[in-house]
Design an enzyme around this catalytic site. Structure first.
Site, PDB file in Angstrom:
ATOM      1  N   CYS A  66       0.837  -1.200   0.000  1.00  0.00           N
ATOM      2  CA  CYS A  66       0.000   0.000   0.000  1.00  0.00           C
ATOM      3  C   CYS A  66       0.873   1.252   0.000  1.00  0.00           C
ATOM      4  O   CYS A  66       1.734   1.420   0.866  1.00  0.00           O
ATOM      5  CB  CYS A  66      -0.919   0.015   1.218  1.00  0.00           C
ATOM      6  SG  CYS A  66      -1.976   1.491   1.286  1.00  0.00           S
ATOM      7  N   ARG A  88      -7.142  -2.147 -11.312  1.00  0.00           N
ATOM      8  CA  ARG A  88      -7.931  -1.118 -11.995  1.00  0.00           C
ATOM      9  C   ARG A  88      -8.363  -1.555 -13.392  1.00  0.00           C
ATOM     10  O   ARG A  88      -9.435  -1.180 -13.863  1.00  0.00           O
ATOM     11  CB  ARG A  88      -7.129   0.180 -12.069  1.00  0.00           C
ATOM     12  CG  ARG A  88      -6.828   0.812 -10.712  1.00  0.00           C
ATOM     13  CD  ARG A  88      -5.858   1.969 -10.839  1.00  0.00           C
ATOM     14  NE  ARG A  88      -4.589   1.527 -11.407  1.00  0.00           N
ATOM     15  CZ  ARG A  88      -3.757   2.315 -12.083  1.00  0.00           C
ATOM     16  NH1 ARG A  88      -4.070   3.588 -12.300  1.00  0.00           N
ATOM     17  NH2 ARG A  88      -2.619   1.837 -12.563  1.00  0.00           N
TER      18      ARG A  88
END
Length: 319
Positions: A98, A224
């Site tokens: 992250c 994505r």
């Protein structure tokens, strides 16, 4: 070949997982990260991020759900991983990728790539604390600000007990800026014996082919790209078999958008639900001109009944 759905915070929640796994082509998915700071979390926290745990740890279409943890305390991560296993998690994934500043400031995510020894300690403790038959896996980036440590970090994870490693082929500092450095996935695979998944900038079947060629990877994680093109995993599976599938049409996608909206209305607050729909539509604009038109119409709309009408849902069905 395995294809996994990436655990993107604030985007791939249980609603998105349900919709995308229904389209097909995915072997497993992952919760958004569950942050472990200073205590053993209550079971409700795991159910919040992974309600599928109440249904065999699978989405409605039968795709297994792994539980992802984020933190820096090996013992606490081990204790929480053990609880997740008791709650039905079929695998534990650990987040070392992250890039969010707030997460990194609290010693979570990609910042830990600066400490390979800690990566090893975390994997070793989580592996020790969890049943041997439940896999422990990890997701990493190439490094914090340089890929120079990528091979050391991957080795630390594998030697600590990671059975699979997903490599997002960019550093933390690079964020999501193209290109992804797929060649580093090949370098990682050279130094570890466990399967390495390639992740990053796979938006189309052609991207997958190039990624496969450059990285040498056999397994992939889509993020994505799959949210923007919901049939991408299904198309990749077909392409691997020498079959070319037609793209999912807008008319085929629209029922999924409508169901996504109904679930959002049912589970989220009236203030949150419109934002979630607009977030997905904005990503779909990359693939579908019809999404551009719908997003433009909905952009400033907040009234649920108006959105029902614009999306094509009867209000009685959304109540």
């Amino acid at each position: 070949m395995q294809i996994a759905l990436a655990p993107m915070e604030g985007l791939v929640d249980d609603i998105m997982r349900d919709v995308l796994t229904r389209v097909g082509g995915l072997d497993w998915c992952v919760t958004e990260f569950i942050r472990v700071n200073d205590r053993l979390l209550p079971p409700s926290q795991f159910i919040k991020f992974g309600p599928e745990l109440q249904h065999g740890a699978k989405t409605a279409s039968g795709v297994p759900l792994r539980v992802q943890l984020l933190g820096s305390d090996p013992v606490l991560l081990g204790e929480n991983a053990a609880l997740a296993c008791e709650l039905g998690a079929p695998a534990i994934d650990l987040n070392f990728g992250c890039p969010a500043k707030t997460v990194n400031k609290s010693r979570g995510g990609a910042v830990l790539l600066k400490e390979p020894e800690l990566l090893h300690a975390i994997l070793r403790e989580v592996r020790r604390a969890t049943p041997a038959h439940i896999p422990v896996t990890a997701k990493m980036r190439l490094g914090f600000d340089s890929p120079d440590v990528a091979l050391v970090c991957a080795t630390a994870l594998a030697e600590g007990g990671a059975e699979q490693i997903v490599v997002h082929a960019r550093t933390k500092v690079e964020g999501y800026k193209p290109p992804a450095h797929w060649e580093w996935v090949a370098k990682v695979q050279e130094v570890v014996k466990v399967p390495v998944f390639a992740n990053g900038d796979i938006w189309t079947v052609d991207d997958w082919r190039r990624c496969r060629e450059v990285s040498g990877a056999k397994d992939f994680m889509l993020g994505r790209g799959l949210v923007s093109r919901p049939d991408l995993a299904r198309q990749i599976v077909a392409a691997a078999q020498g079959i070319e599938l037609p793209d999912m049409t807008w008319s085929q996608l629209l029922p999924l958008i409508q169901d996504f909206w109904l679930q959002a209305v049912a589970q989220l607050t009236p203030r949150q639900a419109p934002g979630r729909l607009k977030q997905w539509l904005a990503m779909l604009t990359r693939t579908y001109p019809e999404a551009v038109a719908m997003f433009d119409v909905l952009r400033r709309e907040t009234e649920l009944t108006h959105i029902d009408r614009l999306v094509g849902v009867e209000r009685s069905a959304a109540a």
